[in-house]
Design an enzyme around this catalytic site. Structure first.
Site, short mmCIF file in Angstrom:
data_model
loop_
_atom_site.label_atom_id
_atom_site.label_comp_id
_atom_site.label_asym_id
_atom_site.label_seq_id
_atom_site.Cartn_x
_atom_site.Cartn_y
_atom_site.Cartn_z
N CYS A 62 -28.97 -24.30 36.30
CA CYS A 62 -29.90 -25.22 36.95
C CYS A 62 -29.42 -26.66 36.83
O CYS A 62 -28.72 -27.02 35.90
CB CYS A 62 -31.28 -25.09 36.31
SG CYS A 62 -31.90 -23.40 36.21
N ARG A 112 -23.58 -26.08 41.22
CA ARG A 112 -23.97 -25.28 40.07
C ARG A 112 -24.70 -24.00 40.49
O ARG A 112 -24.84 -23.08 39.70
CB ARG A 112 -24.87 -26.10 39.12
CG ARG A 112 -24.16 -27.28 38.51
CD ARG A 112 -25.13 -28.19 37.78
NE ARG A 112 -25.69 -27.58 36.59
CZ ARG A 112 -25.15 -27.65 35.38
NH1 ARG A 112 -24.01 -28.29 35.21
NH2 ARG A 112 -25.74 -27.10 34.35
N TRP A 135 -32.06 -22.05 39.30
CA TRP A 135 -31.41 -20.74 39.47
C TRP A 135 -32.25 -19.76 38.67
O TRP A 135 -32.32 -19.84 37.45
CB TRP A 135 -29.98 -20.80 38.95
CG TRP A 135 -29.09 -19.69 39.42
CD1 TRP A 135 -28.63 -19.46 40.68
CD2 TRP A 135 -28.52 -18.65 38.60
NE1 TRP A 135 -27.81 -18.36 40.70
CE2 TRP A 135 -27.72 -17.85 39.44
CE3 TRP A 135 -28.60 -18.33 37.25
CZ2 TRP A 135 -27.02 -16.74 38.97
CZ3 TRP A 135 -27.91 -17.23 36.79
CH2 TRP A 135 -27.13 -16.44 37.64
N ASN A 193 -33.54 -26.38 31.91
CA ASN A 193 -32.37 -25.53 32.12
C ASN A 193 -32.20 -24.69 30.87
O ASN A 193 -32.12 -25.23 29.77
CB ASN A 193 -31.11 -26.39 32.35
CG ASN A 193 -29.87 -25.54 32.62
OD1 ASN A 193 -29.96 -24.34 32.79
ND2 ASN A 193 -28.73 -26.20 32.67
N GLY A 194 -32.19 -23.36 31.01
CA GLY A 194 -32.03 -22.48 29.85
C GLY A 194 -33.02 -21.34 29.87
O GLY A 194 -33.61 -21.01 30.90
N GLU A 210 -6.82 -12.93 38.88
CA GLU A 210 -7.45 -14.13 39.41
C GLU A 210 -7.52 -14.10 40.93
O GLU A 210 -8.52 -14.53 41.52
CB GLU A 210 -6.68 -15.37 38.93
CG GLU A 210 -7.19 -16.69 39.47
CD GLU A 210 -8.61 -17.03 39.05
OE1 GLU A 210 -9.17 -17.99 39.64
OE2 GLU A 210 -9.18 -16.35 38.17
N LYS A 215 -11.03 -14.39 42.95
CA LYS A 215 -11.31 -15.38 43.99
C LYS A 215 -11.86 -14.70 45.24
O LYS A 215 -12.81 -15.18 45.86
CB LYS A 215 -10.04 -16.18 44.33
CG LYS A 215 -9.65 -17.19 43.30
CD LYS A 215 -10.49 -18.44 43.29
CE LYS A 215 -11.56 -18.47 42.25
NZ LYS A 215 -11.28 -18.22 40.88
N GLU A 232 -15.42 -13.27 44.63
CA GLU A 232 -16.40 -14.34 44.40
C GLU A 232 -16.94 -14.93 45.70
O GLU A 232 -18.14 -15.16 45.84
CB GLU A 232 -15.76 -15.49 43.60
CG GLU A 232 -15.73 -15.30 42.11
CD GLU A 232 -15.14 -16.52 41.43
OE1 GLU A 232 -15.73 -16.98 40.44
OE2 GLU A 232 -14.09 -17.02 41.87
N HIS A 286 -1.69 5.68 36.96
CA HIS A 286 -2.79 6.07 36.09
C HIS A 286 -4.15 5.82 36.74
O HIS A 286 -5.13 5.56 36.03
CB HIS A 286 -2.68 5.32 34.76
CG HIS A 286 -1.42 5.61 34.03
ND1 HIS A 286 -1.24 6.73 33.24
CD2 HIS A 286 -0.23 4.94 34.00
CE1 HIS A 286 -0.02 6.73 32.73
NE2 HIS A 286 0.61 5.65 33.18
N LYS A 334 -21.85 -22.63 38.76
CA LYS A 334 -20.62 -23.27 38.30
C LYS A 334 -20.50 -23.23 36.79
O LYS A 334 -19.47 -22.85 36.25
CB LYS A 334 -20.57 -24.72 38.79
CG LYS A 334 -19.28 -25.46 38.43
CD LYS A 334 -18.09 -24.86 39.14
CE LYS A 334 -16.81 -25.60 38.84
NZ LYS A 334 -15.65 -24.94 39.44
#
Length: 624
Positions: free
Chosen positions: A2, A27, A75, A101-102, A490, A494, A497, A513, A619
């Site tokens: 948030c 964020r 959020w 926030n939290g 990575e 990307k 995401e 495998h 973020k």
């Protein structure tokens, strides 16, 4: 997570707060709200579900004015993303509002207690109980005698279990904001007879560069005359302001369609700035500032533990190859979210490296504290000066990427790889594992890297053409060997995401495998097949990777190869080839990731995805 913005001063607070919230959109959020006071009409509150434009429309239809205020982008954690659950939240009187926030872990217990005392709740959130707790302590006796707002906040936060950053205003204490921190970040900005609080630096850059972060257990009282900081017991605390050198313009799109694309194109500068002033071609030495870890410490460490999350974890995996190859020291790499739960065997003879863009990631902070509790020295690789992890570390290697707005990390990652290479080279020198000439050669290559990155960015049209061809597929596979494997991970991250395509990164040698079962004509396979022709080990890995490539083709898979310029054979085996300049293998990840970032970006754009703010992601992950 948030976003919080608060302001008291001579400007119109609604404008300042909305601008700050806009700069914190990266964020991630699902609702927004603002409260202001100070014009004689008490507290005025507007909230809206969805994007900031909805809140702006609510304010346009019903304007609000004041001299101080707080705003929030939420959020959802507790309670659905609705206008009712959006922050700020009021107490019963409607004269106190809170943004938070939290997560308040004991909110159910506290809520039951407050209901029994006559408080009435109107939302599903854990935040609302904070407003009611403050109301409870704001009036201390039956005569209605009020204590200062900061004392009420102090008593309230001492009742909370969990992590939180809160900011509070009251209609009864004009031009005062009270902010407290226990976990998520809170930064205080100081201007000319005006003061700010926010969740992150970019919210404040347009107004001031003089800032400091609150530490856990800090409570700040912000008024037009200044900022006073105490701990939760009321004991005065001194926090020194630092000058943030980020230019506000750096946080704007600069003509690019998205922040992510702008930040991809900023990578040559980020790598150059992270290197600048830290290497000497004359002496072959690496110089690291912000370091109280001595040369003797580095010589005596028996093992290195690396803890990080997400993209930073991939940087840590690459660093394992750098450190073990150059410094000849054993390295373990952990997800920070798992680190302390396995009771790691870290101790005084070990170094723990924490990698984080924000310096405020909750799991990484917890991993740092676990290592410190067991006697390990901790070293941070971080992008934000004065952040929690940097403050608590014995040494910090700051990356100089500048503000990164896009949720999907790009330039922060390549800056981390650069910083980790410098750290590896420094430890190798101190431990006597590398000669002057070898170190100098690596430094020369590192100083040439920004120019080579510029040439890689010219491949943007190539990746855009690939995106046209493959943006409708449902799955991707990314393969790499050795230090190239973290880049496969990575690259897959990307893509998933920002495009929401299922993508998986895998060690190329593990194809037999399991992954071979997935390969058919509908599966594009990205294979990192670069080589350092001067390094026999790299050439051997390349030959093995070509065998893997042939396995994919034998099963009708489509191969997109990332290879080295001058490779005469790769085109015979791959459907598409992206050629990169040759560099020493340990530096190759910095180049290899760029076309994968661009491919992910163009695919996401073609799929109509929100590139800068992917769904369900934030973020800075400041809660577990």
């Amino acid at each position: 997570m948030c976003g919080i913005v608060g302001y008291v001063g001579k400007k119109e607070p609604v404008t300042v707060i909305l601008d700050g919230l806009r700069r914190l959109e990266y964020r991630g959020y699902d609702s927004a709200g603002i409260a202001v006071a100070g014009d004689g009409d008490g507290l005025q509150l507007r909230r809206a579900e969805g994007k900031l434009r909805n809140l702006e429309e609510a304010i346009r239809l019903k304007p609000m004015k004041g001299t101080y205020g707080i705003g929030h982008t939420r959020w959802a954690t507790h309670g659905r993303p609705t206008e009712e659950n959006a922050h700020p939240h009021r107490d019963c009187t409607g004269r106190i509002v809170v943004v938070h926030n939290g997560i308040v872990e004991n909110y159910v217990t506290l809520k039951k207690q407050l209901i029994a005392e006559g408080h009435k709740f109107v939302t599903e959130t854990d935040t609302e109980i904070i407003a009611h707790l403050i109301e409870k302590y704001f009036i201390q006796d039956t005569k209605g005698v009020r204590v200062p707002l900061e004392e009420a906040v102090r008593q309230a936060v001492r009742q909370l279990t969990g992590v939180f950053a809160v900011s509070v205003i009251s209609a009864d204490e004009t031009n005062k904001i009270v902010s407290a921190r226990n976990g998520p970040p809170a930064v205080i900005g100081m201007g000319d007879n005006e003061y700010f609080v926010a969740s992150d630096v970019p919210a404040l850059l347009a107004h001031t560069r003089e800032m400091f972060f609150l530490a856990d257990g800090d409570l700040a009282v912000i008024t037009p005359s200044g900022v006073k900081v105490t701990d939760f017991d009321g004991k005065p605390v001194e926090r020194k302001a630092q000058r943030v050198t980020w230019d506000p313009i750096m946080a704007e799109k600069g003509g690019f369609k998205h922040f992510m694309l702008k930040e991809i194109y900023e990578q040559p500068r980020a790598v150059r700035d992270t290197t600048l002033g830290r290497v000497s071609l004359d002496t072959g030495k690496v110089f690291l500032d912000e370091m109280s870890i001595t040369a003797d410490d580095f010589r005596n460490f028996e093992k290195v533990y690396i803890a990080a999350c997400g993209t930073s974890w991939h940087a840590g995996l690459a660093a394992k190859f750098m450190l073990e190859r150059l410094a000849k020291i054993s390295v373990e790499v952990d997800y920070a979210s798992e680190y302390r739960y396995r009771d790691p065997l870290v101790g005084p003879n070990d170094l723990t490296v924490l990698i984080t863009q924000s310096g405020e990631t909750a799991d990484t902070i917890a991993a740092q504290r676990e290592s410190k509790a067991k006697g390990s020295k901790t070293l941070a690789v971080c992008n934000v000066v004065g952040s929690m992890i940097a403050r608590e570390a014995a040494g910090t290697v700051y990356t100089h990427a500048g503000p990164e707005i896009g949720v999907a990390s790009t330039k922060a990652f390549t800056a981390q790889l650069t910083a980790l290479f410098l750290l590896s080279l420094h430890i190798a020198e101190v431990r006597g594992q590398i000669s002057f000439e070898q170190a100098r050669q690596y430094m020369e290559e590192l100083t040439q890297l920004p120019g080579k990155l510029e040439s890689v960015l010219k491949l943007d049209p190539v990746t855009e053409e690939l995106a046209k061809k493959y943006h409708r597929v449902s799955d991707f596979l990314f393969l790499g060997r050795g230090i190239h494997y973290p880049i496969a991970l990575e690259g897959a991250l990307k893509l998933k995401e920002i495009s929401y395509i299922h993508a998986e990164g895998y060690p190329a040698g593990e194809m037999k495998h399991g992954p071979n079962a997935l390969i058919d004509e509908n599966l594009p396979v990205v294979i990192i097949a670069t080589q350092d022709t001067k390094d026999p080990n790299s050439v051997l890995k390349y030959e093995k990777t070509i065998s893997n490539l042939q396995e994919v083709k034998a099963r009708s898979g489509t191969v997109i190869a990332v290879a080295t310029e001058g490779d005469p054979h790769i085109a015979e085996h791959a459907d598409h080839v992206i050629f990169l300049p040759e560099v020493p293998e340990l530096l190759s990840p910095i180049l290899e990731i760029v076309p994968l970032q661009l491919l992910a970006y163009h695919i996401a754009v073609r799929r109509g995805c929100d590139v800068d703010q992917p769904r369900n992601l934030a973020k800075s992950v400041t809660v577990e």
